[in-house]
Write a protein that holds these residues in place. Structure first.
Motif, mmCIF file in Angstrom:
data_model
loop_
_atom_site.group_PDB
_atom_site.id
_atom_site.type_symbol
_atom_site.label_atom_id
_atom_site.label_comp_id
_atom_site.label_asym_id
_atom_site.label_seq_id
_atom_site.Cartn_x
_atom_site.Cartn_y
_atom_site.Cartn_z
ATOM 1 N N HIS A 16 37.732 -49.705 51.495
ATOM 2 C CA HIS A 16 39.046 -49.267 51.009
ATOM 3 C C HIS A 16 40.152 -49.776 51.936
ATOM 4 C CE1 HIS A 16 42.197 -46.053 51.268
ATOM 5 N NE2 HIS A 16 42.234 -46.281 49.976
ATOM 6 N N HIS A 20 43.081 -52.691 51.087
ATOM 7 C CA HIS A 20 44.522 -52.441 51.243
ATOM 8 C C HIS A 20 45.160 -53.449 52.193
ATOM 9 C CE1 HIS A 20 45.891 -49.078 48.857
ATOM 10 N NE2 HIS A 20 44.745 -48.457 49.099
ATOM 11 N N ALA A 46 39.196 -40.588 44.979
ATOM 12 C CA ALA A 46 40.525 -40.417 45.586
ATOM 13 C C ALA A 46 40.961 -41.696 46.295
ATOM 14 C CB ALA A 46 40.517 -39.233 46.558
ATOM 15 N N ARG A 47 40.018 -42.348 46.984
ATOM 16 C CA ARG A 47 40.359 -43.622 47.629
ATOM 17 C C ARG A 47 40.748 -44.653 46.570
ATOM 18 N NH1 ARG A 47 35.316 -43.058 51.093
ATOM 19 N NH2 ARG A 47 36.069 -42.019 52.962
ATOM 20 N N ALA A 49 41.984 -44.160 43.710
ATOM 21 C CA ALA A 49 43.273 -43.799 43.104
ATOM 22 C C ALA A 49 44.454 -44.368 43.889
ATOM 23 C CB ALA A 49 43.392 -42.281 43.000
ATOM 24 N N THR A 50 44.260 -44.658 45.170
ATOM 25 C CA THR A 50 45.363 -45.216 45.965
ATOM 26 C C THR A 50 45.701 -46.641 45.533
ATOM 27 O OG1 THR A 50 43.981 -46.110 47.763
ATOM 28 C CG2 THR A 50 44.725 -43.803 47.969
ATOM 29 N N PHE A 51 44.852 -47.257 44.723
ATOM 30 C CA PHE A 51 45.133 -48.601 44.211
ATOM 31 C C PHE A 51 45.872 -48.563 42.876
ATOM 32 C CE2 PHE A 51 41.170 -49.297 46.735
ATOM 33 C CZ PHE A 51 41.716 -50.155 47.689
ATOM 34 N N SER A 52 46.055 -47.369 42.337
ATOM 35 C CA SER A 52 46.707 -47.222 41.040
ATOM 36 C C SER A 52 48.091 -47.867 41.056
ATOM 37 C CB SER A 52 46.828 -45.736 40.699
ATOM 38 O OG SER A 52 47.442 -45.583 39.447
#
Length: 108
Positions: A16, A20, A46-47, A49-52
């Protein structure tokens, strides 16, 4: 435009972070992870989702030991760069489930 970088284990702690970092330097990234339940899948989700909303990131829920799916992904996206971080972790679990390790860490 250069081909995307394939990051295996993209839902894991290191994968992840690497994905990023690559995105921050302007790379396109395809993240791959099976999102198994070895540890809480909600944490992995959840990790992810940070790429959404990041258009230069795509995610594929693939088992890296599935040679046909991985070959198709590489071929269809002209992948020439791979950061391979996917693995089955945990020493104790390897004693209880040796074939999970063989499939992920050797075949994958």
């Amino acid at each position: 435009m250069p081909a995307p970088i394939l990051v295996t284990g993209a839902a894991g702690f290191i994968g992840h972070a690497v994905a990023h970092r690559l995105l921050a330097r302007g790379e396109r990234v395809i993240g791959v992870d099976i999102v198994n339940d070895y540890y809480d899948p909600a944490l992995k989700e959840a990790r992810l989702a940070t790429f959404s909303g990041i258009n230069s990131f795509a995610f594929e829920r693939i088992d890296i030991a599935d040679a046909a799916q991985m070959a198709a992904l590489v071929r269809d996206n002209n992948i020439v760069r791979v950061v391979h971080l996917a693995a089955q972790a945990g020493v104790r679990y390897s004693i209880e489930n040796p074939f999970a390790y063989e499939r992920s860490n050797l075949a994958g």
